[in-house]
Design a protein around this motif. Structure first.
Motif, mmCIF file in Angstrom:
data_model
loop_
_atom_site.group_PDB
_atom_site.id
_atom_site.type_symbol
_atom_site.label_atom_id
_atom_site.label_comp_id
_atom_site.label_asym_id
_atom_site.label_seq_id
_atom_site.Cartn_x
_atom_site.Cartn_y
_atom_site.Cartn_z
ATOM 1 N N MET A 1 1.650 -1.164 -0.002
ATOM 2 C CA MET A 1 0.220 0.050 -0.214
ATOM 3 C C MET A 1 0.816 1.554 -0.324
ATOM 4 S SD MET A 1 -2.908 1.195 2.586
ATOM 5 C CE MET A 1 -4.434 0.775 2.071
ATOM 6 N N ARG A 2 0.651 2.406 -1.011
ATOM 7 C CA ARG A 2 1.307 3.739 -0.876
ATOM 8 C C ARG A 2 1.060 4.260 0.031
ATOM 9 N NH1 ARG A 2 -0.323 4.423 -7.301
ATOM 10 N NH2 ARG A 2 -2.119 5.094 -5.747
ATOM 11 N N ASP A 3 1.707 5.291 0.325
ATOM 12 C CA ASP A 3 2.233 6.183 1.579
ATOM 13 C C ASP A 3 0.785 7.281 1.475
ATOM 14 O OD1 ASP A 3 1.669 7.683 4.014
ATOM 15 O OD2 ASP A 3 4.113 7.908 3.693
ATOM 16 N N ARG A 4 0.455 7.653 1.739
ATOM 17 C CA ARG A 4 -0.692 8.903 0.913
ATOM 18 C C ARG A 4 -0.191 10.238 1.728
ATOM 19 N NH1 ARG A 4 -7.363 7.367 0.522
ATOM 20 N NH2 ARG A 4 -6.673 9.176 0.451
ATOM 21 N N LYS A 5 0.685 10.236 2.814
ATOM 22 C CA LYS A 5 1.051 11.431 3.616
ATOM 23 C C LYS A 5 2.238 12.507 2.906
ATOM 24 C CE LYS A 5 -1.802 10.541 7.503
ATOM 25 N NZ LYS A 5 -2.641 11.206 8.364
ATOM 26 N N THR A 6 2.909 13.499 3.228
ATOM 27 C CA THR A 6 3.790 13.947 2.939
ATOM 28 C C THR A 6 4.419 13.884 3.699
ATOM 29 O OG1 THR A 6 2.974 16.179 2.988
ATOM 30 C CG2 THR A 6 2.548 15.170 0.560
ATOM 31 N N ARG A 7 5.570 14.578 3.752
ATOM 32 C CA ARG A 7 6.991 15.019 5.256
ATOM 33 C C ARG A 7 6.388 15.243 6.194
ATOM 34 N NH1 ARG A 7 10.609 15.693 0.542
ATOM 35 N NH2 ARG A 7 9.735 17.810 0.911
ATOM 36 N N SER A 8 5.535 16.415 5.420
ATOM 37 C CA SER A 8 4.705 16.975 6.646
ATOM 38 C C SER A 8 3.520 16.287 6.912
ATOM 39 C CB SER A 8 4.357 18.076 5.625
ATOM 40 O OG SER A 8 3.313 18.412 5.180
ATOM 41 N N PRO A 66 6.224 32.960 -7.719
ATOM 42 C CA PRO A 66 5.820 33.022 -6.311
ATOM 43 C C PRO A 66 4.909 32.797 -5.959
ATOM 44 C CG PRO A 66 6.684 34.702 -8.305
ATOM 45 C CD PRO A 66 6.124 33.258 -8.777
ATOM 46 N N THR A 67 3.941 32.817 -6.165
ATOM 47 C CA THR A 67 2.594 31.931 -5.514
ATOM 48 C C THR A 67 2.899 30.910 -5.189
ATOM 49 O OG1 THR A 67 0.835 33.332 -7.281
ATOM 50 C CG2 THR A 67 -0.048 31.344 -6.408
ATOM 51 N N LEU A 68 3.855 30.051 -5.249
ATOM 52 C CA LEU A 68 3.538 28.693 -5.056
ATOM 53 C C LEU A 68 4.591 28.945 -3.890
ATOM 54 C CD1 LEU A 68 4.081 25.387 -5.277
ATOM 55 C CD2 LEU A 68 5.956 25.986 -6.826
ATOM 56 N N MET A 69 5.759 29.508 -3.827
ATOM 57 C CA MET A 69 6.439 29.842 -2.633
ATOM 58 C C MET A 69 5.648 30.547 -1.738
ATOM 59 S SD MET A 69 9.157 28.285 -4.030
ATOM 60 C CE MET A 69 9.789 28.175 -2.348
ATOM 61 N N THR A 70 4.763 31.722 -1.838
ATOM 62 C CA THR A 70 3.930 31.819 -0.770
ATOM 63 C C THR A 70 2.881 31.031 -0.344
ATOM 64 O OG1 THR A 70 3.994 34.091 -1.868
ATOM 65 C CG2 THR A 70 2.629 33.353 0.023
ATOM 66 N N PHE A 71 2.634 30.092 -1.303
ATOM 67 C CA PHE A 71 1.181 28.678 -0.743
ATOM 68 C C PHE A 71 2.572 27.326 0.216
ATOM 69 C CE2 PHE A 71 -0.297 24.511 -1.224
ATOM 70 C CZ PHE A 71 -1.124 24.650 -0.268
ATOM 71 N N CYS A 72 3.712 27.474 -0.129
ATOM 72 C CA CYS A 72 4.181 26.675 0.554
ATOM 73 C C CYS A 72 4.367 27.195 1.935
ATOM 74 C CB CYS A 72 5.608 26.268 -0.056
ATOM 75 S SG CYS A 72 5.152 25.660 -1.753
ATOM 76 N N GLY A 73 4.856 28.584 2.376
ATOM 77 C CA GLY A 73 5.020 29.287 3.388
ATOM 78 C C GLY A 73 3.764 29.423 4.081
ATOM 79 N N PHE A 74 2.522 29.250 3.645
ATOM 80 C CA PHE A 74 0.963 29.237 4.379
ATOM 81 C C PHE A 74 0.275 27.938 4.689
ATOM 82 C CE2 PHE A 74 -3.568 28.580 3.712
ATOM 83 C CZ PHE A 74 -4.085 29.488 4.204
ATOM 84 N N ALA A 75 0.711 26.713 4.266
ATOM 85 C CA ALA A 75 0.616 25.740 4.765
ATOM 86 C C ALA A 75 2.292 24.833 4.823
ATOM 87 C CB ALA A 75 0.714 24.847 3.430
ATOM 88 N N ALA A 76 2.798 25.329 5.506
ATOM 89 C CA ALA A 76 4.558 25.018 5.762
ATOM 90 C C ALA A 76 4.593 23.116 4.555
ATOM 91 C CB ALA A 76 4.105 24.015 7.278
ATOM 92 N N LEU A 77 4.942 23.634 3.425
ATOM 93 C CA LEU A 77 4.417 22.768 2.878
ATOM 94 C C LEU A 77 6.149 22.702 1.727
ATOM 95 C CD1 LEU A 77 1.251 21.705 1.063
ATOM 96 C CD2 LEU A 77 2.434 20.358 2.605
ATOM 97 N N GLN A 78 6.941 21.991 1.580
ATOM 98 C CA GLN A 78 7.758 22.015 0.566
ATOM 99 C C GLN A 78 7.313 22.318 -1.035
ATOM 100 O OE1 GLN A 78 11.493 22.948 0.771
ATOM 101 N NE2 GLN A 78 10.865 22.782 3.354
ATOM 102 N N PRO A 79 8.057 22.622 -1.934
ATOM 103 C CA PRO A 79 7.697 22.782 -3.470
ATOM 104 C C PRO A 79 7.173 21.277 -3.403
ATOM 105 C CG PRO A 79 8.565 24.427 -4.021
ATOM 106 C CD PRO A 79 9.071 24.080 -1.603
ATOM 107 N N ASP A 80 7.840 19.833 -3.891
ATOM 108 C CA ASP A 80 7.825 19.213 -4.316
ATOM 109 C C ASP A 80 6.247 17.788 -4.139
ATOM 110 O OD1 ASP A 80 9.398 18.821 -1.923
ATOM 111 O OD2 ASP A 80 9.258 17.042 -2.403
ATOM 112 N N GLU A 81 6.357 18.537 -2.517
ATOM 113 C CA GLU A 81 5.029 18.221 -1.723
ATOM 114 C C GLU A 81 3.647 18.813 -2.173
ATOM 115 O OE1 GLU A 81 5.382 17.169 2.641
ATOM 116 O OE2 GLU A 81 6.532 19.326 2.397
ATOM 117 N N VAL A 82 3.355 19.488 -3.320
ATOM 118 C CA VAL A 82 2.751 20.378 -3.972
ATOM 119 C C VAL A 82 2.158 19.562 -5.035
ATOM 120 C CG1 VAL A 82 1.382 22.339 -4.381
ATOM 121 C CG2 VAL A 82 2.734 22.843 -2.596
#
Length: 93
Positions: A1-8, A66-82
């Motif tokens: 079974m694949r893991d559904r969760k990201t590093r975060s 820039p939108t991606l990076m702002t979202f990553c800060g908003f959601a505490a994610l890395q771009p690859d997680e998105v």
């Protein structure tokens, strides 16, 4: 079974919901999303029941670094997680 969760620790669905919340928190950004996609504001409530809608939300956010990076800060994610969340939603998770 694949893991559904990201590093975060967030699953793809949660990231999609956070992405929509991020858009909704910025009136100009939300309007640009609606304009680009042709979606009417009153359609959003219906569309949130479809994973493909969140694929589009993540595509929109990812298309502008820039939108991606702002979202990553908003959601505490890395771009690859998105991008991974987008891929998982597109695969029907």
């Amino acid at each position: 079974m694949r893991d559904r969760k990201t590093r975060s620790g967030k699953d793809a669905e949660t990231i999609g919901i956070e992405a929509l919340s991020f858009l909704a928190s910025d009136q100009d950004l939300m309007q640009r999303f609606l304009d680009v996609t042709g979606i009417e504001a009153d359609e959003v409530r219906t569309l949130v029941s479809h994973q493909s809608f969140f694929v589009g939300v993540l595509d929109f956010i990812s298309a502008h670094e820039p939108t991606l990076m702002t979202f990553c800060g908003f959601a505490a994610l890395q771009p690859d997680e998105v991008s991974n969340a987008r891929r998982k939603l597109d695969a029907g998770w």
